[in-house]
Design a protein around this motif. Structure first.
Motif, PDB file in Angstrom:
ATOM      1  N   CYS A 148     -17.801  18.289   4.782  1.00 49.97           N
ATOM      2  CA  CYS A 148     -16.832  17.446   5.498  1.00 49.97           C
ATOM      3  C   CYS A 148     -16.636  16.102   4.808  1.00 49.97           C
ATOM      4  CB  CYS A 148     -17.291  17.200   6.935  1.00 49.97           C
ATOM      5  SG  CYS A 148     -17.019  18.587   8.049  1.00 49.97           S
TER       6      CYS A 148
ATOM      7  N   THR B 195     -13.196  28.111  14.672  1.00 50.65           N
ATOM      8  CA  THR B 195     -14.016  27.126  15.384  1.00 50.65           C
ATOM      9  C   THR B 195     -15.113  27.821  16.187  1.00 50.65           C
ATOM     10  OG1 THR B 195     -12.178  25.571  15.496  1.00 50.65           O
ATOM     11  CG2 THR B 195     -13.959  25.244  17.083  1.00 50.65           C
TER      12      THR B 195
ATOM     13  N   ASP C 126     -16.838  15.762  11.575  1.00 47.25           N
ATOM     14  CA  ASP C 126     -15.446  16.165  11.796  1.00 47.25           C
ATOM     15  C   ASP C 126     -14.542  14.948  11.950  1.00 47.25           C
ATOM     16  OD1 ASP C 126     -16.023  18.881  11.684  1.00 47.25           O
ATOM     17  OD2 ASP C 126     -16.010  19.149  13.870  1.00 47.25           O
TER      18      ASP C 126
ATOM     19  N   SER D 172     -13.924  13.295   8.619  1.00 50.57           N
ATOM     20  CA  SER D 172     -13.061  14.085   7.738  1.00 50.57           C
ATOM     21  C   SER D 172     -11.629  14.160   8.259  1.00 50.57           C
ATOM     22  CB  SER D 172     -13.630  15.485   7.530  1.00 50.57           C
ATOM     23  OG  SER D 172     -13.575  16.234   8.721  1.00 50.57           O
TER      24      SER D 172
END
Length: 193
Positions: free
Chosen positions: A95, A129, A154, A157
């Motif tokens: 990420c 996911t 997350d 990123s």
């Protein structure tokens, strides 16, 4: 436009996916197959040989992005790391690995936004996911630690979606902190309380 001499079907398919990413990123999801074929230097018939419809091409592009990220995570797994959370640490590295390339991140974010508006792509992303949730959930970290680490990685990123990337030095520091956190069992119990 005739097929480029010497191109294998795999090379042509890759060129079409790369061209689709470039054209959709700049022109939006309404970009035509003609534009994509031209960008790839392939005839429209050549494009249709590989992807019968635009929907097929868009789904393949989205699948390609999903698989590319998964490959980044797998490549980031440290073979010497046998502690709980090894996959999560690789996820963090993947990420945050390109956080210093703001232009590439903005381009990727623009493409993700364009593709994410399509229901079939949204379904693909939801399935991916769920797969990540299951795999990371089985990685041996407490749920509250996993949730915090994955949300931070997350979020960092996804920063280009909101207009900016995490500066390189900050991304490296965040990566180190998150990885350290996945290894610090004493800290986990303080957070749980």
């Amino acid at each position: 436009m005739a097929r480029k001499a010497g191109r294998t079907p795999a090379v042509t398919r890759r060129a079409l996916l790369d061209a689709a990413a470039s054209v959709i990123r700049t022109r939006g999801i309404a970009a035509s197959l003609d534009e994509i074929a031209r960008e790839a230097q392939v005839s429209k018939g050549g494009l249709l040989y590989h992807f019968a419809t635009k929907d097929d091409l868009v789904r393949a592009l989205a699948q390609d992005l999903v698989e590319a990220f998964r490959a980044e995570v797998v490549a980031a797994v440290d073979p010497a790391d046998s502690a709980p959370g090894a996959l999560t640490r690789a996820y963090v590295r993947a990420c945050l690995s390109s956080s210093h390339d703001e232009v590439a991140l903005r381009e990727s974010a623009a493409l993700v936004v364009q593709l994410g508006a399509l229901p079939e792509v949204a379904d693909l992303v939801r399935a991916d996911t769920r797969r990540w949730s299951a795999e990371l959930g089985a990685d041996g970290l407490p749920a509250h630690v996993l949730a915090l680490v994955v949300a931070a990685a997350d979020g960092a990123s996804a920063a280009p979606l909101w207009g900016g990337a995490v500066p390189h030095d900050e991304a490296r520091a965040l990566e180190r902190q998150l990885i350290r956190f996945t290894l610090d069992q004493a800290l986990w119990s303080h957070l749980e309380a």
